[in-house]
Design an enzyme around this catalytic site. Structure first.
Site, mmCIF file in Angstrom:
data_model
loop_
_atom_site.group_PDB
_atom_site.id
_atom_site.type_symbol
_atom_site.label_atom_id
_atom_site.label_comp_id
_atom_site.label_asym_id
_atom_site.label_seq_id
_atom_site.Cartn_x
_atom_site.Cartn_y
_atom_site.Cartn_z
ATOM 1 N N GLU A 11 101.124 41.290 10.711
ATOM 2 C CA GLU A 11 100.975 41.678 12.119
ATOM 3 C C GLU A 11 101.657 40.655 13.020
ATOM 4 O OE1 GLU A 11 98.027 40.683 15.504
ATOM 5 O OE2 GLU A 11 96.960 41.375 13.715
ATOM 6 N N HIS A 12 101.453 39.384 12.731
ATOM 7 C CA HIS A 12 102.093 38.325 13.517
ATOM 8 C C HIS A 12 103.610 38.337 13.332
ATOM 9 C CE1 HIS A 12 98.665 35.787 15.017
ATOM 10 N NE2 HIS A 12 98.028 36.622 14.206
ATOM 11 N N GLU A 61 94.612 29.953 13.734
ATOM 12 C CA GLU A 61 93.663 30.966 14.210
ATOM 13 C C GLU A 61 92.403 30.964 13.353
ATOM 14 O OE1 GLU A 61 93.446 35.821 14.421
ATOM 15 O OE2 GLU A 61 95.359 34.848 14.891
ATOM 16 N N HIS A 72 97.254 40.759 7.983
ATOM 17 C CA HIS A 72 97.152 40.108 9.284
ATOM 18 C C HIS A 72 98.345 39.194 9.538
ATOM 19 C CE1 HIS A 72 95.336 36.773 11.876
ATOM 20 N NE2 HIS A 72 95.610 37.770 12.675
#
Length: 455
Positions: A63-64, A142, A60
């Site tokens: 992904e950023h 997040e 994840h």
């Protein structure tokens, strides 16, 4: 052209062709000239199940990092170019994949392809400590906003860890832990990219108002020179017994709006007829305001403000059925749990009525058709079936398979799997007053929405 093609299939007016470049990139094209838009969707076969202990959350996090710039597109340029051309974009990470997608005016498809190819081929030239620290902080924030600092926010993480034993590749959720996010180094990120962000580990779908020959020429032009990489290891074995064998229960006292009963059940793997039967069972039991649990708990007993039951489909491990009930007023969890178990036992004995079966099939059919009706939804489904099941054409026949499931198959999967000895349970008890909290509880985080994380 440097690619091989598989003949197209056509189902219900929808069709797709599959091609493969010499470097291993699979390309799926689907023409649709209804509106002058097109979707570009790229799935990489990497998710949190590929991570190793001590480095959770890396898929994840990466992904950023893919939005932090590449050789030709610096900083926030990917967003600026797509949005400046009238398009939209995002990326998500799940247990089993990472995807990136743009929906563009049809005449801007080449731009989206160039952007995706540039970061697939050159991201390492722009990846540095500054971008890593920037996105590490974004992901940690997040996690605070979606998990740690919202009512019931850690329920998905807790139940996932209970259903999958320690050491299982699905034991942790894609967001990862704060400690592991802090521990990720720049070299970890670079090695992750070299291993997984290669054309032979990806599927590219382009759907919409396109000229297939022209799109293939662009794909060859921009992606064809990117080298493949053979260093990827297969994900660890995700198999588990069909039934947990005992009920795993935890009581949590937190400052939440209302008492809650949440549970996760092990269900059949995605891609099987049994998974489709399970989807229908959970739709009858908890899929909307016409479902059995909503009628029993919300309408009749008035002990709950919300009662839902949904399926999280997984291909590399057993799927999970998610039960989520928020109590109303002074109702207690034991009385709600007794009512839930009564409804599940009755369903396992009798199965769905003809009316319930028809309604559930119609509901799932509509949901599938809604996804296939948009260029972005169809591109995503074509990628999903290509990456997880090896055949993008299966996306176009999914509705047919749902309609072929029989009531007895639905009853059988409920009887075999929706049992007290096959679930992990969370009981939430508020530490503060619960008066006037019904509306807030009904709107609180739905654990079934926590599978992935958007950029």
């Amino acid at each position: 052209m440097g690619h091989t093609a598989i003949p197209q299939d056509s189902v219900g007016g929808l069709s797709a062709t599959e091609h493969r470049l010499d470097n291993g990139l699979r390309v799926v094209l689907s023409e649709d000239h209804l509106t002058p838009v097109a979707a570009v969707c790229l799935w990489y076969d990497v998710g949190s199940r590929h991570e190793v202990p001590g480095r959770t959350g890396l898929a994840h996090l990466f992904e950023h990092l893919m939005f932090q710039g590449s050789e030709q597109v610096r900083g926030n340029g990917h967003f600026e170019l797509v949005q400046g051309a009238g398009g939209s974009l995002n990326g998500t990470t799940s247990f089993e994949r990472t995807n990136y997608f743009e929906t563009m005016p049809a005449h801007q498809v080449e731009l989206a392809l160039w952007l995706e190819a540039d970061r697939m081929g050159t991201l390492l030239s722009a990846l540095d400590e500054e971008s890593l620290e920037n996105q590490r902080d974004v992901v940690k924030n997040e996690r605070r906003q979606r998990y740690d600092n919202v009512p019931y926010g850690t329920a998905f993480e807790r139940l996932t860890a209970k259903v999958h034993p320690e050491g299982h590749p699905y034991h942790h959720v894609p967001i990862g832990s704060m400690a592991d996010l802090d521990a990720a180094s720049l070299e970890d990120a670079r090695e992750f990219f070299r291993t997984y962000y290669a054309p032979n580990n990806a599927v590219l779908a382009v759907v919409g108002d396109i000229d297939p020959e022209r799109v293939l020429a662009w794909v060859e032009k921009y992606f064809g020179s990117i080298p493949s990489h053979e260093g990827k290891l297969p994900p660890r074995d995700g198999s588990l017994p069909d039934v947990i064998g005992e009920e795993l229960r935890e009581v949590i006292e937190e400052d939440v709006p209302a008492r809650a009963l949440m549970a996760a059940y092990r269900l059949p793997h995605d891609g099987t007829r049994e998974a489709d039967a399970a989807d229908l069972a959970l739709t009858v039991l908890g899929g909307g305001e016409s479902s059995r649990l909503h009628n029993r708990l919300v309408r009749r007993d008035r002990t709950a403000v919300t009662a839902g039951f949904g399926l999280l489909r997984l291909a590399g491990a057993p799927s999970m059925g998610w039960l989520d009930v928020k109590t109303s007023g002074d109702a207690t969890v034991p009385e709600i749990e007794a009512a839930v178990d009564e409804e599940l036992a009755r369903f396992a004995e009798e199965g769905p009525t003809p009316e319930e079966m028809e309604r559930a099939q119609a509901q799932l059919e509509r949901e599938w058709l809604d996804r296939l009706a948009t260029v972005g939804g169809r591109a995503d489904e074509l990628c999903r079936f290509a990456v997880l099941f090896g055949d993008p054409q299966l996306a176009l026949t999914a509705v047919r398979r749902i309609m072929e499931v029989t009531p007895d198959e639905v009853r059988a999967v409920a009887a075999a799997r929706l049992r007290p000895d096959n679930r992990a349970v969370l009981v939430y008890e508020p530490t503060g007053p619960t008066e006037e909290a019904d509306a807030e509880a009904a709107e609180a985080t739905d654990i079934t929405d926590a599978e992935g994380a958007d950029q």
